[in-house]
Design an enzyme around this catalytic site. Structure first.
Site, mmCIF file in Angstrom:
data_model
loop_
_atom_site.group_PDB
_atom_site.id
_atom_site.type_symbol
_atom_site.label_atom_id
_atom_site.label_comp_id
_atom_site.label_asym_id
_atom_site.label_seq_id
_atom_site.Cartn_x
_atom_site.Cartn_y
_atom_site.Cartn_z
ATOM 1 C CG ASN A 1 211.005 135.160 63.862
ATOM 2 O OD1 ASN A 1 211.826 135.908 64.102
ATOM 3 N ND2 ASN A 1 211.039 133.934 63.830
ATOM 4 N N GLY B 1 209.838 136.433 59.236
ATOM 5 C CA GLY B 1 210.175 134.819 59.508
ATOM 6 C C GLY B 1 209.052 134.198 60.363
ATOM 7 C CD GLN B 2 204.210 135.456 63.729
ATOM 8 O OE1 GLN B 2 204.039 136.652 63.575
ATOM 9 N NE2 GLN B 2 203.094 134.836 64.571
ATOM 10 C CG HIS C 1 206.196 131.140 68.260
ATOM 11 N ND1 HIS C 1 205.089 131.371 67.064
ATOM 12 C CD2 HIS C 1 207.319 131.170 67.462
ATOM 13 C CE1 HIS C 1 205.874 131.659 66.188
ATOM 14 N NE2 HIS C 1 207.009 131.292 66.044
ATOM 15 C CG LEU C 2 210.737 134.149 73.758
ATOM 16 C CD1 LEU C 2 210.636 135.237 74.719
ATOM 17 C CD2 LEU C 2 211.403 133.052 74.362
HETATM 18 P P1 AMP Z 1 208.163 130.960 63.467
HETATM 19 O O1 AMP Z 1 209.004 130.795 62.108
HETATM 20 O O2 AMP Z 1 208.791 132.022 64.323
HETATM 21 O O3 AMP Z 1 206.886 131.394 63.158
HETATM 22 O O4 AMP Z 1 208.554 129.711 63.999
HETATM 23 C C1 AMP Z 1 207.555 128.579 64.113
HETATM 24 C C2 AMP Z 1 208.429 127.477 64.694
HETATM 25 O O5 AMP Z 1 207.306 126.444 64.753
HETATM 26 C C3 AMP Z 1 209.470 127.013 63.575
HETATM 27 O O6 AMP Z 1 210.462 127.035 64.168
HETATM 28 C C4 AMP Z 1 208.947 125.488 63.625
HETATM 29 O O7 AMP Z 1 209.991 124.595 63.376
HETATM 30 C C5 AMP Z 1 208.183 125.118 64.481
HETATM 31 N N1 AMP Z 1 207.311 124.269 64.544
HETATM 32 C C6 AMP Z 1 206.279 124.069 63.635
HETATM 33 N N2 AMP Z 1 205.508 122.916 63.754
HETATM 34 C C7 AMP Z 1 205.896 122.410 64.853
HETATM 35 C C8 AMP Z 1 205.323 121.398 65.519
HETATM 36 N N3 AMP Z 1 204.278 120.555 65.232
HETATM 37 N N4 AMP Z 1 205.709 121.081 66.726
HETATM 38 C C9 AMP Z 1 206.798 121.920 67.189
HETATM 39 N N5 AMP Z 1 207.514 123.095 66.696
HETATM 40 C C10 AMP Z 1 206.956 123.417 65.398
#
Ligand code: AMP
Ligand code: ZN
Length: 114
Positions: free
Chosen positions: A87, A93-94, A100-101
C-alpha cells in the site's frame, strides 16, 4: 538510518516486541498484529523509508531482497500461492509509513481487491 518515532523502526531495533520470523542485515519479517489471512507477515527494510517507492528510488536491490525474502518464507512454510501487497499512500490504505510488503496466504483471495 532510523526514525525515532517510527513503529517499525522500533520493531527492527527490538524496542517494541514483534513476532519476528526472519531477519537479515537489511530486511526483517514479522507477523502482522491484525492478521487478515492464516498467514499474514510484513517484510520490511531495516532502514527507514516511508514507502516502497522510496526504497526503489534509493536502493532498487533492496526491493528485490524484500520480495525474495517473502518468497523464501512462503516456500519454507509450504504456501504454494500467496498474495503480496504494497500500500502506497493513505488513500490506498497505508497506515504505517515505514515501507512494508504484506505477505498473505492460506486462504482464497478475491480479484479485484476491495
Ligand atoms: P498498511 O495499512 O499497509 O500500512 O499496513 C500496516 C500493517 O501494520 C497493518 O496490517 C497493521 O495490522 C500492522 N501493524 C500495526 N502495528 C503493528 C505492530 N505493532 N506489530 C505488527 N504489525 C502491526
Ligand atoms: Zn521506520
Amino acid at each position: 538510518m532510523s526514525e525515532p518515532s517510527c513503529l517499525f523502526c522500533k520493531i527492527v531495533a527490538g524496542e517494541i516486541p514483534a513476532s519476528i520470523v526472519a531477519k537479515t542485515d537489511r530486511v526483517t519479517a514479522f507477523h502482522d498484529i491484525t492478521p487478515q489471512a492464516p498467514t499474514h507477515l510484513l517484510i520490511i527494510p531495516n532502514q527507514h523509508f516511508a514507502t516502497m517507492a522510496e526504497v526503489a528510488a534509493a536502493d532498487p536491490k533492496l526491493v528485490g531482497e524484500i520480495v525474495a525474502l517473502a518468497d523464501q518464507i512462503a516456500k519454507e512454510i509450504g504456501l504454494d500461492s500467496y498474495r503480496s501487497n504494497i500500500n502506497t499512500g493513505a488513500g490506498a490504505g497505508q497506515s504505517v509509513f515505514h515501507a512494508h510488503l504484506h505477505l498473505l496466504g492460506g486462504r482464497a483471495f478475491a480479484w479485484p481487491p476491495g
